[in-house]
Design a protein around this motif. Structure first.
Motif, PDB file in Angstrom:
ATOM      1  N   ARG A 166     -16.053 -12.214 -23.253  1.00  0.00           N
ATOM      2  CA  ARG A 166     -15.450 -11.078 -23.687  1.00  0.00           C
ATOM      3  C   ARG A 166     -16.248  -9.864 -23.978  1.00  0.00           C
ATOM      4  NH1 ARG A 166     -10.656 -11.702 -27.725  1.00  0.00           N
ATOM      5  NH2 ARG A 166     -10.323  -9.500 -27.249  1.00  0.00           N
ATOM      6  N   ARG A 167     -17.276 -10.150 -24.564  1.00  0.00           N
ATOM      7  CA  ARG A 167     -18.350  -9.388 -25.040  1.00  0.00           C
ATOM      8  C   ARG A 167     -19.978  -9.899 -24.791  1.00  0.00           C
ATOM      9  NH1 ARG A 167     -15.015  -6.011 -25.277  1.00  0.00           N
ATOM     10  NH2 ARG A 167     -14.431  -4.564 -26.758  1.00  0.00           N
TER      11      ARG A 167
ATOM     12  N   LEU B 201     -23.455  -8.585 -25.670  1.00  0.00           N
ATOM     13  CA  LEU B 201     -24.462  -7.383 -26.394  1.00  0.00           C
ATOM     14  C   LEU B 201     -25.747  -7.544 -25.971  1.00  0.00           C
ATOM     15  CD1 LEU B 201     -22.633  -7.952 -29.766  1.00  0.00           C
ATOM     16  CD2 LEU B 201     -21.743  -6.762 -28.052  1.00  0.00           C
TER      17      LEU B 201
ATOM     18  N   ASN C  95     -17.423  -5.523 -19.959  1.00  0.00           N
ATOM     19  CA  ASN C  95     -17.581  -6.415 -21.114  1.00  0.00           C
ATOM     20  C   ASN C  95     -19.191  -6.241 -21.929  1.00  0.00           C
ATOM     21  OD1 ASN C  95     -18.896  -7.760 -19.072  1.00  0.00           O
ATOM     22  ND2 ASN C  95     -18.431  -9.804 -19.996  1.00  0.00           N
TER      23      ASN C  95
ATOM     24  N   ARG D  22     -22.179  -4.233 -23.704  1.00  0.00           N
ATOM     25  CA  ARG D  22     -22.446  -3.184 -24.444  1.00  0.00           C
ATOM     26  C   ARG D  22     -23.964  -3.333 -25.114  1.00  0.00           C
ATOM     27  NH1 ARG D  22     -17.851  -3.076 -23.404  1.00  0.00           N
ATOM     28  NH2 ARG D  22     -15.991  -2.798 -24.540  1.00  0.00           N
TER      29      ARG D  22
ATOM     30  N   GLU E 173     -18.802  -4.495 -33.101  1.00  0.00           N
ATOM     31  CA  GLU E 173     -18.248  -5.147 -31.567  1.00  0.00           C
ATOM     32  C   GLU E 173     -17.818  -6.407 -31.911  1.00  0.00           C
ATOM     33  OE1 GLU E 173     -18.253  -3.841 -28.534  1.00  0.00           O
ATOM     34  OE2 GLU E 173     -19.003  -2.011 -28.754  1.00  0.00           O
TER      35      GLU E 173
ATOM     36  N   SER F 230     -14.394  -6.162 -33.509  1.00  0.00           N
ATOM     37  CA  SER F 230     -13.282  -5.420 -32.717  1.00  0.00           C
ATOM     38  C   SER F 230     -12.611  -6.661 -32.001  1.00  0.00           C
ATOM     39  CB  SER F 230     -13.880  -4.587 -31.564  1.00  0.00           C
ATOM     40  OG  SER F 230     -14.864  -4.899 -30.620  1.00  0.00           O
ATOM     41  N   LEU F 231     -13.277  -7.788 -31.587  1.00  0.00           N
ATOM     42  CA  LEU F 231     -13.052  -8.726 -30.928  1.00  0.00           C
ATOM     43  C   LEU F 231     -11.877  -9.716 -31.677  1.00  0.00           C
ATOM     44  CD1 LEU F 231     -16.013 -10.218 -28.947  1.00  0.00           C
ATOM     45  CD2 LEU F 231     -14.138  -8.860 -28.201  1.00  0.00           C
TER      46      LEU F 231
END
Length: 252
Positions: free
Chosen positions: A37-38, A40, A57, A59, A241, A244-245
């Protein structure tokens, strides 16, 4: 080559962990990045090439730096010594840096500079014969010494390069392997230094050091990145980040 190594050494372990969490197996290990989902990217977007677009997804969060509350550093030179300080920082693990370092020492011997060489645990001082203007040491706290440094010679580990650029210091890049050629290419792309081959002669290294010390454009390129990086907080942004998940999971 990287894909083969990841598939050979990482895919089975990755799928075992995914199975424990009730996730479907992957055919290729890099599909994990698409499934997450992310993702980084812990570097400055100002340092990287400019992608036209990023997957939704992904960042950039910036580079997380160590706490500045580290051990003090006492210069081995008198305060009135105005010669530029050149830091030589190769890897802390064995990467075939012995011969490049010897050629770097030979280059420094012919220049009106102070040379500070960090050996780390990978190298022993008895393997080198430093010239009179060079000091060898196992370790220096970067946060303390970098404000005094005029140029850095490095194999271009990402962490060292980002710390140098955060202080607006130009680099002479001697990449050895892995991601180091890519990091060095980005230094050149940013106008913040020059790149040499890993077998560069001491003459070529000396000329490169002279260039980054004498040509203002390299320090200007490094300072442009330092200005952009000063607006970033890698740790804070990464934490936000991740939080936020967690928040989005609670809302589901």
């Amino acid at each position: 080559m990287v894909k083969r190594i990841y598939r050979r050494d990482g895919l089975r372990a990755l799928n075992q962990v995914r199975q424990q969490f009730g996730l479907l197996p992957l055919r290729l290990p890099f599909q994990q990045y698409d499934a997450a989902r992310r993702v980084l990217i812990m570097t400055s977007p100002a340092f990287d090439y400019r992608p036209q677009s990023l997957p939704p997804n992904v960042r950039y969060v910036g580079m997380p730096f160590e706490d500045t509350q580290v051990a003090a550093w006492v210069s081995p030179w008198p305060t009135e010594d105005a010669r530029p300080l050149v830091l030589v920082s190769f890897s802390t693990v064995p990467q075939g840096q012995t011969e490049p370092l010897r050629r770097t020492l030979a280059a420094l011997a012919t220049l009106p500079v102070r040379g500070l060489v960090t050996l780390g645990p990978a190298l022993g001082s008895d393997a080198f014969a430093p010239p009179l203007n060079v000091v060898l040491t196992d370790f220096v706290p970067h946060a303390r010494v970098l404000p005094h440094v005029a140029a850095i010679v490095s194999q271009c580990g990402h962490g060292t390069v980002m710390k140098a650029l955060a202080h607006g210091i130009p680099l002479v890049c001697l990449p050895l392997f892995a991601d180091q050629p890519g990091v060095a290419a980005r230094v050149v792309y940013a106008g913040a230094g020059v790149r040499l081959a890993r077998d560069a002669t001491s003459t070529h290294i000396r000329m490169a050091i002279q260039r980054v010390l004498q040509e203002p454009r390299f320090r200007e390129g490094a300072r442009r990145l330092a200005t952009a990086m000063a607006l970033e907080d890698g740790v804070k942004t990464a934490v936000e980040e991740l939080e936020s998940l967690v928040s989005s999971n609670r809302d589901v």
